[in-house]
Design a protein around this motif. Sequence first.
Motif, PDB file in Angstrom:
ATOM      1  N   GLY A   1      24.041   9.464   0.363  1.00  0.00           N
ATOM      2  CA  GLY A   1      23.796   7.938   0.750  1.00  0.00           C
ATOM      3  C   GLY A   1      22.669   7.612   0.998  1.00  0.00           C
ATOM      4  O   GLY A   1      21.607   7.907   0.033  1.00  0.00           O
ATOM      5  N   LEU A   2      22.036   6.841   2.028  1.00  0.00           N
ATOM      6  CA  LEU A   2      20.752   6.302   2.161  1.00  0.00           C
ATOM      7  C   LEU A   2      19.899   6.826   3.135  1.00  0.00           C
ATOM      8  O   LEU A   2      20.357   7.515   3.933  1.00  0.00           O
ATOM      9  N   THR A   3      18.506   6.923   2.773  1.00  0.00           N
ATOM     10  CA  THR A   3      17.659   7.412   3.270  1.00  0.00           C
ATOM     11  C   THR A   3      17.327   6.932   4.836  1.00  0.00           C
ATOM     12  O   THR A   3      17.498   5.695   4.603  1.00  0.00           O
ATOM     13  N   VAL A   4      17.217   7.500   5.831  1.00  0.00           N
ATOM     14  CA  VAL A   4      16.858   6.564   7.074  1.00  0.00           C
ATOM     15  C   VAL A   4      15.486   6.353   7.286  1.00  0.00           C
ATOM     16  O   VAL A   4      15.138   5.641   8.251  1.00  0.00           O
ATOM     17  N   THR A   5      14.677   6.977   6.695  1.00  0.00           N
ATOM     18  CA  THR A   5      13.358   6.896   6.712  1.00  0.00           C
ATOM     19  C   THR A   5      12.731   6.275   5.550  1.00  0.00           C
ATOM     20  O   THR A   5      13.371   6.694   4.292  1.00  0.00           O
ATOM     21  N   PRO A   6      11.648   5.627   5.225  1.00  0.00           N
ATOM     22  CA  PRO A   6      11.393   5.103   4.079  1.00  0.00           C
ATOM     23  C   PRO A   6      10.688   6.076   3.069  1.00  0.00           C
ATOM     24  O   PRO A   6      10.044   7.019   3.685  1.00  0.00           O
ATOM     25  N   THR A   7      11.052   5.957   1.880  1.00  0.00           N
ATOM     26  CA  THR A   7      10.168   6.970   0.964  1.00  0.00           C
ATOM     27  C   THR A   7       8.875   6.755   0.684  1.00  0.00           C
ATOM     28  O   THR A   7       8.036   7.303   0.296  1.00  0.00           O
ATOM     29  N   THR A   8       8.644   5.169   0.833  1.00  0.00           N
ATOM     30  CA  THR A   8       7.268   4.857   0.599  1.00  0.00           C
ATOM     31  C   THR A   8       7.053   3.529   1.447  1.00  0.00           C
ATOM     32  O   THR A   8       7.987   2.808   1.767  1.00  0.00           O
ATOM     33  N   THR A   9       5.978   3.484   2.071  1.00  0.00           N
ATOM     34  CA  THR A   9       5.430   2.487   2.828  1.00  0.00           C
ATOM     35  C   THR A   9       4.278   1.654   2.105  1.00  0.00           C
ATOM     36  O   THR A   9       3.212   2.422   1.766  1.00  0.00           O
ATOM     37  N   LEU A  10       4.422   0.447   1.776  1.00  0.00           N
ATOM     38  CA  LEU A  10       3.506  -0.294   0.975  1.00  0.00           C
ATOM     39  C   LEU A  10       2.704  -1.199   2.073  1.00  0.00           C
ATOM     40  O   LEU A  10       3.290  -1.891   2.776  1.00  0.00           O
ATOM     41  N   ALA A  11       1.337  -1.065   1.837  1.00  0.00           N
ATOM     42  CA  ALA A  11       0.310  -1.937   2.457  1.00  0.00           C
ATOM     43  C   ALA A  11      -0.518  -2.898   1.421  1.00  0.00           C
ATOM     44  O   ALA A  11      -0.372  -2.299   0.313  1.00  0.00           O
ATOM     45  N   PRO A  12      -0.897  -4.029   1.850  1.00  0.00           N
ATOM     46  CA  PRO A  12      -1.860  -4.633   0.986  1.00  0.00           C
ATOM     47  C   PRO A  12      -2.724  -3.708   0.208  1.00  0.00           C
ATOM     48  O   PRO A  12      -3.675  -3.109   0.849  1.00  0.00           O
ATOM     49  N   VAL A  13      -3.102  -4.029  -1.080  1.00  0.00           N
ATOM     50  CA  VAL A  13      -4.234  -3.510  -1.756  1.00  0.00           C
ATOM     51  C   VAL A  13      -5.479  -4.192  -1.278  1.00  0.00           C
ATOM     52  O   VAL A  13      -5.491  -5.424  -1.322  1.00  0.00           O
ATOM     53  N   ARG A  14      -6.452  -3.546  -0.823  1.00  0.00           N
ATOM     54  CA  ARG A  14      -7.808  -4.372  -0.650  1.00  0.00           C
ATOM     55  C   ARG A  14      -9.156  -3.932  -1.063  1.00  0.00           C
ATOM     56  O   ARG A  14     -10.039  -3.517  -0.590  1.00  0.00           O
ATOM     57  N   SER A  15      -8.881  -3.768  -2.508  1.00  0.00           N
ATOM     58  CA  SER A  15     -10.043  -3.204  -3.394  1.00  0.00           C
ATOM     59  C   SER A  15      -9.846  -3.945  -4.665  1.00  0.00           C
ATOM     60  O   SER A  15      -8.945  -4.818  -5.027  1.00  0.00           O
ATOM     61  N   GLY A  16     -10.788  -3.871  -5.663  1.00  0.00           N
ATOM     62  CA  GLY A  16     -10.991  -4.456  -7.029  1.00  0.00           C
ATOM     63  C   GLY A  16     -10.886  -5.848  -6.745  1.00  0.00           C
ATOM     64  O   GLY A  16     -11.632  -6.613  -6.232  1.00  0.00           O
ATOM     65  N   ALA A  17      -9.966  -6.444  -7.558  1.00  0.00           N
ATOM     66  CA  ALA A  17      -9.801  -8.110  -7.255  1.00  0.00           C
ATOM     67  C   ALA A  17      -9.204  -8.575  -6.493  1.00  0.00           C
ATOM     68  O   ALA A  17      -9.221 -10.016  -5.965  1.00  0.00           O
ATOM     69  N   CYS A  18      -8.438  -7.606  -5.575  1.00  0.00           N
ATOM     70  CA  CYS A  18      -7.637  -8.113  -4.341  1.00  0.00           C
ATOM     71  C   CYS A  18      -8.565  -8.551  -3.147  1.00  0.00           C
ATOM     72  O   CYS A  18      -9.825  -7.878  -2.889  1.00  0.00           O
ATOM     73  N   PRO A  19      -8.186  -9.367  -2.445  1.00  0.00           N
ATOM     74  CA  PRO A  19      -8.919  -9.763  -1.070  1.00  0.00           C
ATOM     75  C   PRO A  19      -9.188  -8.599  -0.373  1.00  0.00           C
ATOM     76  O   PRO A  19      -8.256  -7.882   0.016  1.00  0.00           O
ATOM     77  N   THR A  20     -10.296  -8.376   0.452  1.00  0.00           N
ATOM     78  CA  THR A  20     -10.646  -7.436   1.289  1.00  0.00           C
ATOM     79  C   THR A  20     -10.102  -7.669   2.636  1.00  0.00           C
ATOM     80  O   THR A  20      -9.572  -6.652   3.670  1.00  0.00           O
ATOM     81  N   THR A  21      -9.820  -8.968   3.157  1.00  0.00           N
ATOM     82  CA  THR A  21      -9.074  -9.248   4.355  1.00  0.00           C
ATOM     83  C   THR A  21      -7.645  -9.151   4.088  1.00  0.00           C
ATOM     84  O   THR A  21      -7.000  -9.409   3.019  1.00  0.00           O
ATOM     85  N   LEU A  22      -7.224  -8.787   5.344  1.00  0.00           N
ATOM     86  CA  LEU A  22      -5.584  -8.684   5.451  1.00  0.00           C
ATOM     87  C   LEU A  22      -4.800 -10.024   5.107  1.00  0.00           C
ATOM     88  O   LEU A  22      -5.329 -11.095   5.741  1.00  0.00           O
TER      89      LEU A  22
END
Length: 512
Positions: free
Chosen positions: A369-390
């Motif tokens: 079945g389904l996991t009850v906790t996330p296998t991966t938590t994604l947050a904004p990339v804040r480096s390279g070409a991406c903005p440093t602000t949230l």
Amino acid sequence: MGQCIATPVPPQQIAPLSTTTISSLNPTFRWILAPMTDGALLQICNDPACTTIFTSQMFTAGATSGTITTPLSRTPSYIYYWRVAGMVGATAGTVFSPAFRITINYGTGTANSSWGSHLDLDRDGFADMAVGAPAAATTTLFHGSATGSTSAPWLTLSGVAGSGFGTSVSSAGDANGNGFPELIVGAPAVNSAYVYVGSATGVSATATRTLSGPSGSGFGTSVSTAGDVNGDGYADVIVGAPTANAAYVYLGSATGIAGTPATTLTRAGGAFGQTVASAGDVDADGFGDVVVGAPGAGVVLFYRGSTGGLATTATTTLTGSAGSNFGISLSGPCDTIGTASMPADGYTDFVIGSPSTGQAMVYAGSATGLTVTPTTTLAPVRSGACPTTLPTNFGIAVDCSSDIDGNGYADVHVGSDGGFVYEFLSNNSGPGGRAGWSGCFFAPAGATQFGYSLHGTGPIDGNQFGEIYVGAPGSSAGYLFLGASAGLNGTTTAPTVTMTGAAGSGFGRAVY
């Protein structure tokens, strides 16, 4: 004295449904034999007319399923079509079932399942797009082809003025078993959802079925295919009604989507039904599962399918932090997780957005079945070409429907309404695991609310790379980005096609 049949009736196809993604290069096919037949001739074709047959295999002695021995290949394409003819003894009939379109999820997963639905309305092998403009009460279709998509509409569907028609759009899957998917469009201001039937020429401008919910319920705020929740070979749909804290499941059949719901899901409070989505077949048991979001309560509930249809009690409740708006966006099913030796594992995963906390969580399916906790938590990339602000509202839209770079894992895209879409390319380490290829791409000039909606459209141009469509409803525009081996990362990425609607129409509010 024995009986003979001049033209054996073909079996009824059960799985995989047409326009779904399959998890194995040696998939298992299922069917129901017609009376007075005792076997099936299975053909896998390279084209919908089956002028070129990839492989053919006979299954006798009353077999109602079969696994092909010749593995499928991604060369020259990873789109195939399957059909069956009835057999009597060793003699096969010449009348075949419809050709069901299937898309390979690269690799040989441990599970043998299928999920989702590409919006290939005319089943020509090229995914189409649907873009809602609720302020204008329209939904516009764009046709895929070997050269991609043009900015010129294929067809514009119109609803009643002020109905919010186009607030939500989705493939309904192949609800009548003819090989073509249906389209479903929500109009919550009039508590309705409309189903349009696919065919070799696309869809007509008139709905074949109108689904109606209680007055003032917001019925149609969200719509989605539900997969095949009862395993009868027809795709089903789910419609959310968040003001009533309800979601309704309608079953497909040989005559299409039923006019009355087979199952009603409810929860006290939290705008339950604000979002609905197919979860695919999470545990690969042959039945479609669904998820329903209640973002006001920060929960997403998971319901399993069975021979009796969808359960009315949630098997799993996924919970976000207080005030997170967890569940305001749900991806469709995908397969983002595998091992170094096995691209993708064949069990469906999905992504949940939590914009108030600036996160997106990936939950994985498995044999249990389904996991009850996330296998991966994604947050904004804040480096390279991406903005440093949230960014503002990271997670307002999420999608993992496409393998953008063609490496065998579904990739995750996360929208914000601040002008950025973030890309997390997957490998055997999961989303974002492909080193150096997690980043963002920026809004084109003049686009506002770029990233408020997005959807992986599947292969619009028929190659092995998925595409991503991004809505910018604040400027009534939408942008198609074609996949490539390097993904879509970087400020130099420009949309291949720009689609626009009337000013103020909200064109791009919903995309599929």
